[in-house]
Design a protein around this motif. Sequence first.
Motif, PDB file in Angstrom:
ATOM      1  N   LYS A   1      -1.646   1.120  -4.539  1.00  0.00           N
ATOM      2  CA  LYS A   1      -2.421   1.846  -3.531  1.00  0.00           C
ATOM      3  C   LYS A   1      -3.917   1.612  -3.640  1.00  0.00           C
ATOM      4  CE  LYS A   1      -2.614   6.417  -1.384  1.00  0.00           C
ATOM      5  NZ  LYS A   1      -2.154   7.815  -1.465  1.00  0.00           N
TER       6      LYS A   1
ATOM      7  N   HIS B   1      -4.666  -4.825   2.081  1.00  0.00           N
ATOM      8  CA  HIS B   1      -3.618  -5.510   1.321  1.00  0.00           C
ATOM      9  C   HIS B   1      -3.098  -6.757   2.043  1.00  0.00           C
ATOM     10  CE1 HIS B   1      -3.464  -1.320  -0.283  1.00  0.00           C
ATOM     11  NE2 HIS B   1      -3.312  -1.968  -1.432  1.00  0.00           N
TER      12      HIS B   1
ATOM     13  N   GLY C   1       0.791  -1.217   0.000  1.00  0.00           N
ATOM     14  CA  GLY C   1       0.000   0.000   0.000  1.00  0.00           C
ATOM     15  C   GLY C   1       0.827   1.273   0.000  1.00  0.00           C
TER      16      GLY C   1
END
Length: 480
Positions: free
Chosen positions: A385, A441, A379
Amino acid sequence: MTETEKEIARQYELWTGKEPESLYLLPASGSARKYYRIIRNGESVLGVCNENIAENQAYFSFSLQFARIGLNVPALCHVACGETIYFVQDLGDCSLFSVLPDPWPQEPGCRIDSLYRTVIDHLARFQTAPVTYTKVYPVAAFDRTSMMWDLNYFKYFFLKLSGTEFSEPLLEKDFENLCDFLSGSTLQGFLYRDFQSRNILLKGDQPWFIDFQGGRKGPLAYDLVSLLYDAKANLPENFRRKLMEYYLGIASERIPGFAPETFQRDFHACLLLRILQAMGTYGLRGLHQKKDLFLKSIPFAIRNFSSAASLSPLPFQLPEIERIFKTLNNSRWASFQKPGSTELHVSIFSFSLKSGNLPSHPDHGGGFVFDCRFLPNPGRFETYKDLSGLDTEVIRFLSARPQVADFLQNCLQVVKPAILNYIERGFESLSLSFGCTGGRHRSVYCAESMARLLRQEFDVAVSVRHLNLPGKPAARSGTP
């Protein structure tokens, strides 16, 4: 970046004059070599790091010789750092093994049949290639000494570690008979050594061949054994017979002095040798190094030994080896049944630790909670992202980090005793939760990966729910 990654990137820049846009470690194999995929302008190469210079030199020698005669091997692009780092053509990740059907149909499809026949065509070319053995690792020929190394692998890493009873003098006598027979084989050529489906990559529907650094002179039958009796590939017996017939036809045309009857006897002996060597590897990796995945191959190897009975008879007996496998056929090693329960349901959650709300299962309110925040964070990179742990790019990023795989294996070892206990006691619910900063994530990837690992290990219902992925499916469930 690790120090190795920095050095790979530096050597790439010295070679090309350009910095890599992306560099990541590929999942580990059974060797000490490390492979890194390097991407720039949409094109990629593999950087390889291996401190064993003798092994690297064998690879360089065979690679250049094979390329000169037009065999399908990755191009050797550049060698650096005193031959401990080198760069090769990137052929992608699609292996022959990855396209095999599971379970196998009664008759393999035309594409699989065609692929295997094409692979066998290439095998005959490797076997008759006019190579020199000036640089080899570890030896230039698969001789009697090499065969005994493989057989002792079986004795010390499988029989002794598994606690299987055997007579050492009788087993040694069988080993001597097998080695005496194969070392006198008249059908010799280039022996690839590990000619199996994971070392055959598919690019443009053509097979390309990797991991030949252990090549040497040896019995022609050995590599066909490796291909047809590749344990996890588990080819159907009738398919093996058809491919054997195809090879015999090809070899009779292309190999001077080829004798099908002699080859088939060699094939039987090589199959026994290969099975014993493979079981030694499974014992080393699974019983000694505690990598459970290797233990799952043992039943396939035992089954392959039984299949050998239908092959051309050998001119000698192996009574102790046969007695051992009769014992193994009636042991727990012949069938690894996953512990299971129709009652137990394992709920796995991913969540954001920043939110402060720990997931809680309504039935028992407890469970295991694992903190993923120390793991590498995709991230933080603009590329990842707006993605999540369900996206291919993030999966590649995290699966290439050894510390992530180690973390998941450690979590599995913590959880396994609880699941076994819950199965035995008839419990119905267990929850596992993985948290990271944003819950998008690392925790998502770990939750999905743990679900896959549990389905491989246990026959229980497993569901996954991602609490901080808006717009994504709220829950998914399934059994192995």
